[in-house]
Write a protein that holds these residues in place. Structure first.
Motif, PDB file in Angstrom:
ATOM      1  N   THR A  99       0.858  -1.175   0.000  1.00 33.71           N
ATOM      2  CA  THR A  99       0.000   0.000   0.000  1.00 33.71           C
ATOM      3  C   THR A  99       0.898   1.230   0.000  1.00 33.71           C
ATOM      4  OG1 THR A  99      -1.945   1.050   1.006  1.00 33.71           O
ATOM      5  CG2 THR A  99      -0.247   0.229   2.518  1.00 33.71           C
ATOM      6  N   SER A 100       0.313   2.375  -0.274  1.00 36.27           N
ATOM      7  CA  SER A 100       1.087   3.610  -0.255  1.00 36.27           C
ATOM      8  C   SER A 100       0.228   4.738   0.295  1.00 36.27           C
ATOM      9  CB  SER A 100       1.591   3.963  -1.654  1.00 36.27           C
ATOM     10  OG  SER A 100       0.505   4.198  -2.514  1.00 36.27           O
ATOM     11  N   ALA A 101       0.871   5.828   0.626  1.00 42.65           N
ATOM     12  CA  ALA A 101       0.182   7.007   1.138  1.00 42.65           C
ATOM     13  C   ALA A 101       1.024   8.234   0.819  1.00 42.65           C
ATOM     14  CB  ALA A 101      -0.021   6.903   2.650  1.00 42.65           C
ATOM     15  N   VAL A 102       0.371   9.366   0.734  1.00 47.37           N
ATOM     16  CA  VAL A 102       1.098  10.621   0.680  1.00 47.37           C
ATOM     17  C   VAL A 102       1.262  11.099   2.120  1.00 47.37           C
ATOM     18  CG1 VAL A 102       0.355  11.248  -1.641  1.00 47.37           C
ATOM     19  CG2 VAL A 102      -1.014  11.959   0.330  1.00 47.37           C
ATOM     20  N   PHE A 103       2.300  11.881   2.365  1.00 43.81           N
ATOM     21  CA  PHE A 103       2.542  12.368   3.714  1.00 43.81           C
ATOM     22  C   PHE A 103       3.134  13.768   3.658  1.00 43.81           C
ATOM     23  CE2 PHE A 103       6.702  10.947   2.519  1.00 43.81           C
ATOM     24  CZ  PHE A 103       7.563  11.811   3.172  1.00 43.81           C
ATOM     25  N   ALA A 104       3.003  14.456   4.775  1.00 44.67           N
ATOM     26  CA  ALA A 104       3.692  15.722   4.999  1.00 44.67           C
ATOM     27  C   ALA A 104       4.226  15.663   6.421  1.00 44.67           C
ATOM     28  CB  ALA A 104       2.748  16.898   4.830  1.00 44.67           C
ATOM     29  N   THR A 105       5.416  16.177   6.614  1.00 41.68           N
ATOM     30  CA  THR A 105       6.045  16.163   7.931  1.00 41.68           C
ATOM     31  C   THR A 105       6.491  17.570   8.294  1.00 41.68           C
ATOM     32  OG1 THR A 105       6.833  13.902   7.645  1.00 41.68           O
ATOM     33  CG2 THR A 105       7.967  15.232   9.301  1.00 41.68           C
ATOM     34  N   HIS A 106       6.214  17.930   9.536  1.00 41.31           N
ATOM     35  CA  HIS A 106       6.698  19.191  10.097  1.00 41.31           C
ATOM     36  C   HIS A 106       7.743  18.850  11.146  1.00 41.31           C
ATOM     37  CE1 HIS A 106       6.915  23.063  12.082  1.00 41.31           C
ATOM     38  NE2 HIS A 106       6.744  22.421  13.219  1.00 41.31           N
ATOM     39  N   LEU A 107       8.929  19.416  11.009  1.00 37.27           N
ATOM     40  CA  LEU A 107       9.998  19.243  11.994  1.00 37.27           C
ATOM     41  C   LEU A 107      10.393  20.607  12.536  1.00 37.27           C
ATOM     42  CD1 LEU A 107      12.373  16.904   9.959  1.00 37.27           C
ATOM     43  CD2 LEU A 107      10.808  16.198  11.780  1.00 37.27           C
ATOM     44  N   GLN A 108      10.658  20.647  13.814  1.00 34.09           N
ATOM     45  CA  GLN A 108      11.305  21.807  14.418  1.00 34.09           C
ATOM     46  C   GLN A 108      12.632  21.294  14.941  1.00 34.09           C
ATOM     47  OE1 GLN A 108       8.976  24.823  16.530  1.00 34.09           O
ATOM     48  NE2 GLN A 108      10.238  24.335  18.310  1.00 34.09           N
ATOM     49  N   VAL A 109      13.711  21.956  14.563  1.00 33.92           N
ATOM     50  CA  VAL A 109      15.047  21.478  14.895  1.00 33.92           C
ATOM     51  C   VAL A 109      15.796  22.568  15.652  1.00 33.92           C
ATOM     52  CG1 VAL A 109      17.201  20.548  13.969  1.00 33.92           C
ATOM     53  CG2 VAL A 109      15.034  20.068  12.790  1.00 33.92           C
ATOM     54  N   GLU A 110      16.279  22.211  16.841  1.00 34.32           N
ATOM     55  CA  GLU A 110      17.061  23.137  17.664  1.00 34.32           C
ATOM     56  C   GLU A 110      18.383  22.478  18.007  1.00 34.32           C
ATOM     57  OE1 GLU A 110      14.972  24.987  20.990  1.00 34.32           O
ATOM     58  OE2 GLU A 110      13.080  24.284  20.103  1.00 34.32           O
ATOM     59  N   LYS A 111      19.470  23.165  17.704  1.00 34.50           N
ATOM     60  CA  LYS A 111      20.821  22.657  17.993  1.00 34.50           C
ATOM     61  C   LYS A 111      21.008  21.240  17.453  1.00 34.50           C
ATOM     62  CE  LYS A 111      21.070  25.539  22.082  1.00 34.50           C
ATOM     63  NZ  LYS A 111      21.041  25.592  23.524  1.00 34.50           N
ATOM     64  N   GLY A 112      20.492  20.981  16.256  1.00 32.60           N
ATOM     65  CA  GLY A 112      20.666  19.699  15.603  1.00 32.60           C
ATOM     66  C   GLY A 112      19.746  18.598  16.083  1.00 32.60           C
ATOM     67  N   LEU A 113      18.826  18.897  17.011  1.00 26.64           N
ATOM     68  CA  LEU A 113      17.912  17.883  17.539  1.00 26.64           C
ATOM     69  C   LEU A 113      16.466  18.235  17.227  1.00 26.64           C
ATOM     70  CD1 LEU A 113      19.494  17.269  21.065  1.00 26.64           C
ATOM     71  CD2 LEU A 113      19.744  15.855  19.004  1.00 26.64           C
ATOM     72  N   ILE A 114      15.679  17.232  16.931  1.00 30.27           N
ATOM     73  CA  ILE A 114      14.260  17.430  16.619  1.00 30.27           C
ATOM     74  C   ILE A 114      13.485  17.638  17.917  1.00 30.27           C
ATOM     75  CG2 ILE A 114      12.192  16.368  15.651  1.00 30.27           C
ATOM     76  CD1 ILE A 114      14.112  14.697  13.853  1.00 30.27           C
ATOM     77  N   THR A 115      12.766  18.756  17.983  1.00 31.26           N
ATOM     78  CA  THR A 115      11.916  19.036  19.138  1.00 31.26           C
ATOM     79  C   THR A 115      10.434  18.918  18.789  1.00 31.26           C
ATOM     80  OG1 THR A 115      11.988  21.410  18.677  1.00 31.26           O
ATOM     81  CG2 THR A 115      13.618  20.539  20.245  1.00 31.26           C
ATOM     82  N   ASP A 116      10.120  18.917  17.520  1.00 28.92           N
ATOM     83  CA  ASP A 116       8.752  18.764  17.033  1.00 28.92           C
ATOM     84  C   ASP A 116       8.812  17.874  15.805  1.00 28.92           C
ATOM     85  OD1 ASP A 116       6.261  19.594  17.916  1.00 28.92           O
ATOM     86  OD2 ASP A 116       6.252  21.461  16.784  1.00 28.92           O
ATOM     87  N   TYR A 117       8.025  16.775  15.786  1.00 32.37           N
ATOM     88  CA  TYR A 117       8.064  15.807  14.698  1.00 32.37           C
ATOM     89  C   TYR A 117       6.628  15.356  14.461  1.00 32.37           C
ATOM     90  CZ  TYR A 117      10.011  11.572  12.321  1.00 32.37           C
ATOM     91  OH  TYR A 117      10.359  10.584  11.446  1.00 32.37           O
ATOM     92  N   LEU A 118       5.966  16.022  13.525  1.00 29.96           N
ATOM     93  CA  LEU A 118       4.556  15.764  13.262  1.00 29.96           C
ATOM     94  C   LEU A 118       4.413  15.232  11.854  1.00 29.96           C
ATOM     95  CD1 LEU A 118       3.184  19.111  14.742  1.00 29.96           C
ATOM     96  CD2 LEU A 118       3.547  16.925  15.931  1.00 29.96           C
ATOM     97  N   VAL A 119       3.865  14.022  11.729  1.00 30.76           N
ATOM     98  CA  VAL A 119       3.690  13.385  10.440  1.00 30.76           C
ATOM     99  C   VAL A 119       2.199  13.335  10.123  1.00 30.76           C
ATOM    100  CG1 VAL A 119       4.095  11.323   9.060  1.00 30.76           C
ATOM    101  CG2 VAL A 119       5.749  11.967  10.841  1.00 30.76           C
ATOM    102  N   PHE A 120       1.833  13.931   8.998  1.00 31.81           N
ATOM    103  CA  PHE A 120       0.449  13.962   8.562  1.00 31.81           C
ATOM    104  C   PHE A 120       0.283  12.989   7.412  1.00 31.81           C
ATOM    105  CE2 PHE A 120       1.651  17.971  10.422  1.00 31.81           C
ATOM    106  CZ  PHE A 120       0.614  18.210  11.312  1.00 31.81           C
ATOM    107  N   ALA A 121      -0.447  11.904   7.651  1.00 29.00           N
ATOM    108  CA  ALA A 121      -0.665  10.871   6.629  1.00 29.00           C
ATOM    109  C   ALA A 121      -1.883  10.051   7.025  1.00 29.00           C
ATOM    110  CB  ALA A 121       0.560   9.960   6.522  1.00 29.00           C
ATOM    111  N   ASP A 122      -2.572   9.539   6.031  1.00 27.72           N
ATOM    112  CA  ASP A 122      -3.679   8.617   6.275  1.00 27.72           C
ATOM    113  C   ASP A 122      -3.115   7.203   6.238  1.00 27.72           C
ATOM    114  OD1 ASP A 122      -5.935   7.051   6.354  1.00 27.72           O
ATOM    115  OD2 ASP A 122      -6.842   7.906   4.541  1.00 27.72           O
TER     116      ASP A 122
END
Length: 126
Positions: A99-122
């Motif tokens: 199966t497959s899906a489309v996705f969008a991801t929002h990342l917030q990165v501070e000092k090289g580390l991810i602090t926000d990792y939101l994946v939008f996909a069905d």
């Protein structure tokens, strides 16, 4: 971080996800990180995020992400860069079907580390 760094960061992240590499995720997630995959509840504890990813990785045979675009917003006063990407992901289920899906991801990165990792996909087809 600049646009090229952000693009490399996203590609490295999704190559690791495709390898189901929880160790890599541990290296790039901040201790206090907000994570959400699809319609699943938000998680804010790194240990729980890693465990949730481990569980998700075990629920599929394989996956492959194709990144179509990376959008970068330089850090402001907070020091956090915002990186968004979208594309397609192809899954092989444990029974061998696909199966497959489309996705969008929002990342917030501070000092090289991810602090926000939101994946939008069905992911309902999984």
């Amino acid at each position: 971080m600049d646009k090229q760094d952000a693009t490399t960061f996203v590609h490295d992240l999704y190559h690791a996800v495709d390898r189901k590499d929880v160790g890599y995720l541990s290296d790039v997630l901040a201790e206090q990180c907000r994570f959400r995959l699809g319609n699943n509840p938000e998680v804010i504890n790194k240990g729980q995020i890693l465990e949730g990813n481990r569980h998700f990785f075990e629920s599929i045979k394989s996956m492959s992400h194709s990144i179509e675009e990376v959008v970068f917003q330089a850090p402001e006063e907070s020091g956090a860069a915002k990186v968004n990407c979208y594309g397609s992901v192809y899954y092989e289920r444990l029974d061998g079907s696909n199966t497959s899906a489309v996705f969008a991801t929002h990342l917030q990165v501070e000092k090289g580390l991810i602090t926000d990792y939101l994946v939008f996909a069905d992911l309902s087809a999984l």
